[in-house]
Design an enzyme around this catalytic site. Structure first.
Site, mmCIF file in Angstrom:
data_model
loop_
_atom_site.group_PDB
_atom_site.id
_atom_site.type_symbol
_atom_site.label_atom_id
_atom_site.label_comp_id
_atom_site.label_asym_id
_atom_site.label_seq_id
_atom_site.Cartn_x
_atom_site.Cartn_y
_atom_site.Cartn_z
ATOM 1 N N ASN A 488 -4.134 -1.354 -0.580
ATOM 2 C CA ASN A 488 -2.964 -1.279 -1.457
ATOM 3 C C ASN A 488 -2.075 -0.133 -0.973
ATOM 4 O O ASN A 488 -2.305 1.024 -1.281
ATOM 5 C CB ASN A 488 -3.434 -1.043 -2.888
ATOM 6 C CG ASN A 488 -2.308 -1.181 -3.890
ATOM 7 O OD1 ASN A 488 -1.158 -0.891 -3.567
ATOM 8 N ND2 ASN A 488 -2.641 -1.600 -5.091
ATOM 9 N N ASP A 489 -1.052 -0.493 -0.216
ATOM 10 C CA ASP A 489 -0.143 0.491 0.375
ATOM 11 C C ASP A 489 0.501 1.395 -0.668
ATOM 12 O O ASP A 489 1.083 2.414 -0.330
ATOM 13 C CB ASP A 489 1.003 -0.243 1.094
ATOM 14 C CG ASP A 489 0.711 -0.458 2.566
ATOM 15 O OD1 ASP A 489 -0.048 0.332 3.141
ATOM 16 O OD2 ASP A 489 1.250 -1.424 3.125
ATOM 17 N N CYS A 490 0.490 0.957 -1.897
ATOM 18 C CA CYS A 490 1.246 1.663 -2.930
ATOM 19 C C CYS A 490 0.376 2.538 -3.821
ATOM 20 O O CYS A 490 0.875 3.144 -4.759
ATOM 21 C CB CYS A 490 2.014 0.654 -3.767
ATOM 22 S SG CYS A 490 3.166 -0.260 -2.748
ATOM 23 N N GLN A 505 4.280 6.727 1.532
ATOM 24 C CA GLN A 505 3.007 6.850 2.249
ATOM 25 C C GLN A 505 2.959 8.098 3.128
ATOM 26 O O GLN A 505 1.891 8.567 3.471
ATOM 27 C CB GLN A 505 2.764 5.618 3.131
ATOM 28 C CG GLN A 505 2.422 4.360 2.370
ATOM 29 C CD GLN A 505 3.612 3.744 1.676
ATOM 30 O OE1 GLN A 505 4.761 3.952 2.060
ATOM 31 N NE2 GLN A 505 3.347 2.968 0.629
#
Ligand code: GLC
Ligand code: GLC
Length: 816
Positions: A488-490, A505
């Site tokens: 989950n990049d977020c 990020q």
């Protein structure tokens, strides 16, 4: 409501009205030259890299949404009533008497009729060529002769799409073209450092042309109303600076019933540095190699031949796995569209779609490794090359560049590394490759670290470093540290971004020694299990034991620190507080750890798996799929990162983030619940959502990254179609876990977990050069399988590899 229908026999989606809720697109090209094309010919083309070698312009986020494309205009020259229209609807949007767009495998055909003039244009890229063909067929269905003018129009991009959309003080002065024998050549920057140019040719003798946009359109006019088309006359303009374009103009007189074919070519060509210029005209392009090419592809027979080759290429690829189940949506997505979409994600990762501008991201490490998971049987040779490229971007400490550039294959320094899940996916991808192909030589293949010469190590070593990377980064509970983000990049637990415009990020350098991910814990167990299987096969007994110990140890940790009572927790934040727990105000349960932990086998022996999946059903599943988390975050939480920056129900903040849904499907098969698994599959299957296209809005033949969640303004609305790991994962879930036909190191396993009311299904699958014809019959209600192979009962669930020389194996599976 539908805007078209599936033509399963021809593997086409047929769009029957041009004003679809969003542009519904297709991809042209297979290896180096590519284009995206909408159902009304919007889109652009590029060579290899959508940022660095863009041939034509496209305007993202314009109004109307789909602006710029491969345009054709027809003009009726009847002096008493001169008028013009676009036979592909855009850009004039004249109401047509009939309209039909067929998106097929690597080609798009648009047909229409207006006032007795029928036009059909087929767009495709011949295999192995760096050009696209527009094959136009005109027919006069009137009782009298038709005096027509035909115009083509494209707008050239000055190669670097980012610069092209940015640096106007330079761009407005550098455009250059040549026109020779009716061919328009775009050669901006050719005089200096570029050895490539574009060409736009046509099979007819021209009445005129234009290469300067303003001359063609006229001042203050758009593509919907070009002056040259209105008056029926181009200007023979030669662009220097401003906006170079290509427009051909020709007169076509058609007798009643007459049919005429006209071919347009748009292509990319490189010249050797030493032979760039014409020996007699040192400022002109040397056309020695391009002219014969153009001549060849302007011939109708050659075009026909190329089109049949393209069709056979796809038939051959898609026949490698073919299913016949009681469910139509399953059959068409598996047999055609999801396989096709996997080719698209393989080629483009997350770079070029109608939601990805082609200038942002390169090839994602975790994206590309996961895209490979279902792709292996389609083109294993290309999968092998991709695996080696990916391994070469791994860092010496086992970590990985999050992205790399497709042209240079170098890691992207802006984004860097420290997305702590990244390296583990490589283990899964290599393992899937081994199971599919049995090509164990890849383990001894050498790849460098960070592309540095002298650091080469075997792929086996790369995999070991991947696992070691996690072991070297464990947090206070013994769970893996999350780094910048995991899948989950977020979920950015170490970043704390409070300044507008910062990338979530990478806003801070902080790696963090406290925030941990339960998800990576599950993934680590899964990767160790795969590695254990690999090590066992090549008899590295010590490594087998190490892997087993690693996964057992992590399983204990996940069972203890990762369990919340009714589901798996998501993470621990920078302050050591749980994320995805009943203790939280919002974001109490997340989907990812439920899927990943159960796929890894955690909780199968102690009831936690079943409990977690029941919680998913209760809290996350709704009619449009399984949402990522619940309740969605209503305010911004500084310590959680980008996730709470999205409004509730969108993207990572509680949409149906489709990529994660197949994990739950697979997990459900692990506990034997075929009806649930298949039910989830159907909820997000694009074909089964076709009848609610006015709600879903994206293409009914491709998965989208997200479908708005239950807390969204418009639940069920999809976004970001095409470039998503959803394609590969759903393909794996349905073919390998629900239908249950899965490659193992030792042969093809048959373990269906299908709905109770299915009487069975059939599947043919190429596996290691042999065709398996598998028939599954349900005799009881459960998932117990007995197998007959070529008429003889066998023990176990794995069909052994047949003797060399065998072409076909017949398997009968009985389910009870
Ligand atoms: C996007 C990214 C992918 C990431 C996912 C969830 O699809 O491409 O890498 O895992 O979002 O954040
Ligand atoms: C993923 C997410 C997206 C985020 C991006 C950051 O693609 O889906 O929401 O902005 O990662 O790189």
């Amino acid at each position: 409501m539908q805007f078209g229908y599936f033509d399963d026999e021809h593997r086409e989606y047929v769009i029957t009205q041009p004003d679809t809720p969003l542009p519904w697109i297709n991809y042209l090209g297979s290896e180096n030259y590519f284009g995206i094309i909408s159902n009304t010919t919007g889109g652009y083309s590029f060579y290899k890299d959508a940022r660095l070698r863009r041939l034509t312009r496209y305007r993202y986020n314009d109004a109307p949404l789909d602006t710029n494309g491969r345009y054709i205009y027809l003009r009726d020259n009847d002096p008493s009533n001169p008028h013009f229209w676009s036979p592909t609807w855009q850009p004039t949007r004249t109401k047509l008497d009939t309209y039909e767009c067929r998106h097929g495998m690597g080609y798009t055909t648009i047909r229409s009729e207006l006032g007795g003039i029928a036009a059909q244009t087929r767009y495709f890229v011949p295999l192995g060529e760096n050009l696209e063909i527009w094959e136009l067929t005109l027919e006069n269905k009137r009782a009298v002769a038709a005096d027509l003018s035909l115009f083509s129009a494209i707008e050239f991009c000055l190669w670097d799409a980012y610069d092209d959309a940015n640096n106007f003080q330079r761009n407005y002065s550098i455009g250059e073209v040549e026109v020779e024998d009716g061919v328009i050549y775009h050669k901006s920057e050719y005089r200096e450092r570029r050895d490539h140019f574009a060409f736009f040719a046509c099979s007819e003798k021209l009445t005129g042309f234009d290469t300067q946009r303003e001359d063609f359109l006229g001042p203050y006019r758009g593509w919907d109303n070009p002056r040259a088309v209105e008056i029926g006359k181009t200007n023979n303009s030669i662009a220097l600076g401003w906006q170079p374009m290509g427009a051909h103009h020709m007169k076509v007189v058609l007798q009643p019933g007459e049919i005429k074919k006209i071919i347009f070519l748009l292509g990319y060509q490189e010249n050797p540095k030493t032979e760039k210029f014409d020996p007699f005209h040192p400022l002109l392009i040397n056309k020695k190699t391009v002219k014969p090419l153009i001549e060849r592809f302007l011939q109708a027979e050659v075009v026909d031949q190329c089109f049949s080759e393209l069709r056979s290429y796809w038939v051959d690829l898609l026949e490698r796995l073919n299913v016949s189940t009681p469910d139509q949506d399953t059959n068409r997505m598996v047999n055609t569209w999801t396989a096709y979409q996997m080719m698209v994600t393989f080629n483009f990762s997350r770079s070029a779609s109608y939601f990805e501008s082609g200038i942002g991201r390169g090839m994602g490490f975790r994206d590309s490794t996961q895209d490979l998971l279902g792709f292996m049987h389609l083109v294993p040779e290309r999968a092998r090359v991709r695996l080696l490229d990916l391994a070469a971007t791994q860092l010496p400490n086992g970590g990985a560049y999050h992205q790399y550039q497709p042209m240079t294959k170098m890691g992207n320094n802006d984004v860097g590394s420290n997305f702590n899940d990244d390296p583990l996916w490589l283990v899964l991808a290599v393992s899937a490759y081994l199971k599919e192909t049995g090509d164990w030589s890849i383990l001894d293949e050498k790849a460098p670290f960070d592309n540095k010469i002298g650091t080469e190590a075997s792929i086996y070593t790369h995999l070991q470093r991947s696992l070691q990377y996690t072991i070297d980064r464990l947090g206070p509970h013994g769970l893996p540290l999350i780094g910048r983000a995991d899948w989950n990049d977020c979920l950015n637990l170490n970043i704390f971004s409070d300044t507008p415009g910062q990338p979530f990020q990478t806003a801070s350098a902080q790696e963090g020694k406290i925030a941990e991910s339960v998800f990576i814990g599950g993934l680590f167990i899964l990767a160790n299990e795969e590695m254990e299987g690999i090590a066992a096969y090549i008899q590295k007994d010590d490594d087998v034991i190490t892997c087993r110990n690693n996964s057992m140890k992590m399983e204990k940790v996940v069972n203890a620190a990762g369990w919340d009572g009714d589901w798996f927790r998501r993470a621990y934040d920078h302050f050591g507080q749980p994320v995805g727990s009943r203790e939280c105000n919002e974001g109490q349960i997340f989907v990812e750890p439920q899927g990943m932990c159960v796929m890894a086998g955690v909780g199968l022996d102690n009831g936690k798996a079943e409990k977690a999946l029941d919680s998913v059903n209760e809290h996350l599943a709704f009619e449009h799929g399984i949402v990522l988390l619940n309740p969605a975050y209503k305010k911004y939480y500084l310590h959680l990162g980008e996730i709470s920056s999205y409004p509730p129900g969108y993207k990572e903040n509680g949409s149906v983030f489709c990529h994660t849904n197949p994990w739950i499907m697979i997990a459900e098969t692990k506990i034997g619940r075929g009806d649930r698994a298949f039910g989830y599959y159907k909820r997000i299957n694009p074909s089964s959502r076709e009848s609610i296209s006015e709600i879903h809005r994206c293409e009914p033949y491709a998965y989208a990254q997200m479908i708005a969640g239950k807390e969204a303004l418009k639940p069920g609305e999809a976004k970001n179609s095409w470039l998503t790991g959803t394609a590969a994962w759903n393909y794996v879930a349905i073919t390998q876990w629900i239908l249950g036909i899965r490659p193992t190191f030792d042969g093809l396993q048959v373990s269906p977990v299908i709905p109770e009311d299915w009487k069975g299904f059939e599947i043919t699958r190429n596996f290691r050069g042999v065709k398996y014809i598998i028939k599954v019959e349900r005799i009881g209600k459960g998932n117990d399988v007995s197998l007959d192979v070529d008429g003889t009962p066998i023990q176990g669930l794995v069909v052994p590899i047949p003797a060399a020389g065998t072409n076909e194996v017949h398997v009968l599976a009985r389910l009870r």
